[in-house]
Enzyme design. Structure first.
Site, PDB file in Angstrom:
ATOM      1  N   MET A  97      76.585  -2.061 -31.434  1.00 35.91           N
ATOM      2  CA  MET A  97      75.660  -0.963 -31.140  1.00 35.91           C
ATOM      3  C   MET A  97      75.739  -0.484 -29.692  1.00 35.91           C
ATOM      4  SD  MET A  97      74.126  -0.207 -33.935  1.00 35.91           S
ATOM      5  CE  MET A  97      72.861   0.855 -33.232  1.00 35.91           C
ATOM      6  N   ARG A  98      76.577  -1.120 -28.888  1.00 39.74           N
ATOM      7  CA  ARG A  98      76.613  -0.729 -27.479  1.00 39.74           C
ATOM      8  C   ARG A  98      77.070   0.718 -27.323  1.00 39.74           C
ATOM      9  NH1 ARG A  98      79.028  -4.902 -25.280  1.00 39.74           N
ATOM     10  NH2 ARG A  98      77.142  -5.830 -24.421  1.00 39.74           N
TER      11      ARG A  98
END
Length: 672
Positions: A274-275
C-alpha cells in the site's frame, strides 16, 4: 565555503527538478531516487536544492536539531528548557558509499560506558541530517549493512545505537535523496521501495539545449559568485513559492474521486503493498499546493503516478522501470469525473509551472524538447552492438534465452574478507561472533566476555574499591565475526558453432541468465567473456550491473570454431587486472561449454595449459557441461579437472539437482 550551482540554472531535467521541489514542499512524500547516465546534473541539482529549503528553528545547543516547539523527549542532549532556540539553514548531509556504521549512526564510548556507566555518545550523519536532507551519491553501491540501517531509520523516524546493552536513541527524520547510474548495478528492492519518487534522467540530444548547458557551466566555473548572483532573483522566487506551498498544503482537499483514481491506478499496475497509494496521495496533494490550488486534479494524480510508480513495477532485476502511459490514461478516465470541482480536466492548471516557465523558474530555450527521451530506448553507452568476433563464417542470429530457473548457490571455498554480500563465507563486521582480538583502530564491535576476562586479573592492582569494573583501553576486545561476502562471478561462454543449435543455445542462455539472477541477489560483481571463431572477447568487464550482463547475453551470436584456450587466457587476464583493482574480492569462474577445442595448432593441449593456470592460482571454478545427445565425449569433465574445479550438466544446475555441488567443488580443490 564554495558557492553551489543555482537550482534554477539547471537546464532541462523537468521531472528531476519537479520531484525535488515536491519533496521540499512535503517531505512526507518520501524522498527521490534519481537514475541516469553519468554527466546529467544529478548531483548538481540535488546539492542545489539545499539552498532553497526554508530555514529551521532548533533548540540552542542541541546536537540533534530538536524542534523547540516539540522537542524530542528522548533526546540524548535533553531534557530541553523552553524558550532557547536559534534559526539555521536546513542541512544537506552526504553519506559516502564507503562510510562506516559508526560514521552513519554515531558511536558510543564503550570504555566510559563499562567503567562509569556514562552514555558518552558522538552523533553520526543520521543526527546531522535530522530535519534536513540525507544525500547518497551512487546509492546502489552502498554496503548492505548501511542500507539496513537506513531502512530502519526511514521506517521509524529514529536511530538506535546498541552496544552490549548500552542503548542510545535519537530522532532521525530526513529527506532521503539518492542518485545512481544503473550501469553500475541495481538497488535492493527493499531500499528502492523506500524512495517515494523516482526519475530517469538523460542528457538532451537537442543541440541548442546542450549548448545552453555548456554555456551556463562555463560561466559558473569562471566566477561562481557572479553566476549565482545573476540567478538570485529566480532562487528567491522559488524559495518563496516553496514556503507558500508549505503553508497551503494543510488546506489542500484530496477528494474521494482522486482517491479512487489513485487506488485504481495502483491496482491496475499491480504494485506491491500500500505504500504506492500513500505516496501517490501525498505527491498529488503536494502538486496541488505547488500549483497554488486547494483541490487535487486528475492531472495531479497522473503526474504523481508517473513519479511514484515506475520503480515499484519491477518484477525481476532485468525489468526496466517504466509505466504504460496509455494504460494510465485509460484507468484515470475510467475512474475520473466522480468528485466535483477538481475533476473537470480542462487542462488550464499546469501542475508544475514555475515563475519562469519551468518548475525552477528558469528560462527554457524556445526549441527545447519536452523531454530528453526514454533512456531505456537508446543504446547503452559504449554498446554499439554485440562484440564483433573474428571469423564470422556460419554466424547465426542470437537465440532467445530460455526461462530462467532457481539455482543452488555456487560458493568459493575457504574464508574470505571481501565486500559484504551473500555468497561465500568471509570475515565481516556483521554476522555471527566467532572469537575476539585486540582492536585495530577504533573499536566497533565489543566482545564483552573477552573484555571482562582481560580486565579481571588486574582489578586489585588498579585499586578497585567499588562495584564498577576498572577497564583500561588495553582490555578492550574486538569481536571477530563471520558472515558472507560478494564475489566476482566471471562467466566464460562458448559461442562457437558446436553450441549453435538454437534449442541448445537457448537452454545455455537460460542457465547463464539464472546464474546472473542469483548473482544479483547475492550482491556479486559479474563479468562476461565469450569465445568463437578465432578469438575471445570481453563482452562485459567486471561490473556490479547484472542488468548489463543480461543485455550482452541476449545479443550474443554463435558460429565458427572453438578457441577454448583463447577464452580461458582472456578470462585469466581479466582476473589478473581485477585483482589489482580489488584484491580482497575472490573470484568464481563459470565456464559454459561442451569442452570441445578446435582451431589453430594443438588446440586441446593449449586449452589444458591455459586451464592449469587457474588451478595453480587456486581460483575456484565450475564448468557447466553443455554437451547433449546420446554420445557424449566427457570433454567438459576433463576441462574441469584441469581447472581444479567441478563439472555440472545443465540439468544438475537446477536447485533441486545440485545439492552436493559446493561439497564437490571443495572436494575437487582439496584433491588437486
Amino acid at each position: 565555503m564554495s558557492t553551489p550551482f543555482p537550482f534554477t540554472a539547471v537546464v532541462g531535467q523537468d521531472d528531476l527538478r519537479l520531484a525535488l521541489l515536491l519533496n521540499a514542499v512535503s517531505p512526507a512524500v518520501g524522498g527521490v531516487l534519481v537514475r541516469g547516465e553519468k554527466g546529467t546534473a544529478k548531483s548538481t541539482a540535488v546539492r542545489a536544492l539545499s539552498a532553497l529549503m526554508p530555514e529551521v528553528d532548533v533548540v540552542s545547543g542541541c546536537r540533534f536539531s530538536c524542534d523547540p516547539d516539540s522537542p524530542d523527549p528522548g533526546c540524548p542532549d535533553g531534557p530541553h528548557a523552553p524558550g532557547a532556540f536559534a534559526s539555521r539553514a536546513a542541512r544537506m548531509v552526504e553519506l559516502p558509499v564507503g562510510a562506516s556504521e559508526d560514521r552513519l549512526v554515531g558511536a558510543l564510548d564503550i570504555e566510559r560506558a563499562l567503567a562509569e556507566g556514562v552514555k558518552a555518545f558522538e552523533p553520526g550523519l543520521l543526527a546531522d541530517a535530522h530535519r534536513g536532507i540525507l544525500y547518497v551519491d551512487e546509492v546502489n553501491l552502498l554496503h548492505d549493512h548501511l542500507v539496513d540501517l537506513l531502512l530502519d531509520a526511514a521506517a521509524m523516524g529514529a536511530s538506535y545505537v546498541e552496544r552490549e546493552g548500552v542503548s542510545v536513541r535519537h530522532a532521525a527524520r530526513f529527506l532521503l535523496v539518492g542518485t545512481m547510474n544503473p550501469e553500475e548495478g541495481e538497488l535492493r528492492p527493499q531500499l528502492l521501495d523506500r524512495f517515494g519518487l523516482t526519475v530517469e534522467v538523460a542528457a538532451s540530444r537537442e543541440p541548442d539545449q546542450r549548448v545552453e548547458v555548456v554555456r551556463r557551466r562555463l560561466a559558473y566555473d569562471d566566477d561562481p559568485a557572479a553566476f549565482a548572483a545573476r540567478w538570485a532573483d529566480e532562487e528567491a522566487a522559488v524559495r518563496a513559492r516553496i514556503v507558500a506551498a508549505r503553508e497551503l498544503l494543510p488546506s489542500v482537499r484530496l477528494g474521494d474521486g482522486a482517491l479512487r483514481q489513485i487506488a485504481a491506478t495502483c491496482a491496475a499496475f499491480e504494485v506491491d503493498g500500500m505504500r504506492a497509494d500513500i505516496v501517490m496521495a501525498r505527491t498529488a496533494t503536494a502538486l496541488a499546493a505547488w500549483a497554488g490550488r486547494t483541490d487535487v486534479l486528475a492531472e495531479d494524480v497522473r503526474q504523481a503516478a508517473l513519479l511514484a510508480l515506475p520503480h515499484r513495477r519491477r518484477r525481476n532485476p532485468f525489468d526496466a522501470p517504466g509505466l504504460d502511459e496509455d494504460k494510465l490514461d485509460e484507468t484515470l478516465e475510467e475512474f475520473g469525473g466522480q468528485d466535483g470541482p477538481g475533476d473537470d480536466g480542462d487542462g488550464d492548471d499546469d501542475p508544475d509551472p514555475g515563475p519562469g516557465g519551468g518548475p525552477g523558474g528558469q528560462p527554457e530555450p524556445d526549441d527545447a524538447p519536452q523531454g530528453d527521451g526514454d533512456a531505456a530506448a537508446r543504446p547503452e553507452a559504449g554498446e554499439g552492438g554485440e562484440p564483433q568476433p573474428s571469423g564470422g563464417a556460419g554466424e547465426q542470429s542470437p537465440a532467445r534465452s530460455a526461462e530462467p530457473f532457481r539455482t543452488k548457490v555456487l560458493s568459493v571455498p575457504g574464508l574470505g574478507q571481501g565486500a559484504a554480500g551473500r555468497r561465500s563465507r568471509a570475515r565481516t563486521e556483521h554476522g555471527r561472533t566467532t572469537g575476539a582480538r585486540r582492536p585495530r583502530g577504533a573499536l566497533t564491535k565489543l566482545h564483552l566476555a573477552a573484555t571482562v576476562q582481560a580486565a579481571a586479573p588486574h582489578q586489585r592492582a588498579r585499586g578497585r574499591s567499588g562495584p564498577g569494573l576498572v577497564v583500561r583501553r588495553d582490555d578492550l576486545r574486538q569481536a571477530t565475526r563471520e558472515g558472507r561476502e560478494g564475489n566476482l562471478v566471471l562467466f566464460v561462454v562458448d559461442a562457437s558453432g558446436s553450441m549453435a543449435a538454437r534449442q541448445r543455445m537457448s537452454a545455455v542462455k537460460g542457465a547463464v541468465l539464472s546464474l546472473l539472477l542469483d548473482a544479483y541477489q547475492r550482491r556479486d560483481k559479474v563479468g562476461l567473456v565469450t569465445f568463437r571463431g578465432a578469438a575471445a572477447d570481453v563482452a562485459l568487464p567486471p561490473t556490479s550491473s547484472v542488468d548489463a550482463a543480461a543485455v550482452r547475453l541476449e545479443s550474443l551470436p554463435t558460429g565458427g570454431r572453438t578457441p577454448l584456450a583463447a577464452g580461458l587466457l582472456r578470462a585469466h587476464e581479466v582476473l589478473r587486472v581485477e585483482r589489482l583493482r580489488d584484491p580482497a574480492r575472490r573470484a568464481l569462474v563459470v565456464v559454459v561449454t561442451d569442452g570441445r577445442a578446435t582451431g589453430g595448432p594443438e588446440p586441446v593441449a593449449l586449452a589444458g595449459r591455459a586451464a592449469r593456470l587457474f588451478a595453480a592460482e587456486g581460483t575456484a571454478s565450475v564448468v557447466v557441461d553443455c554437451e547433449s545427445g546420446p554420445v557424449r565425449l566427457g570433454l567438459a569433465g576433463q576441462l574441469a579437472g584441469e581447472l581444479g574445479g567441478t563439472a555440472v550438466t545443465l540439468d544438475e544446475l537446477r536447485a533441486d539437482s545440485i545439492a552436493g555441488l559446493v561439497k564437490d567443488v571443495q572436494g575437487s580443490r582439496r584433491a588437486a
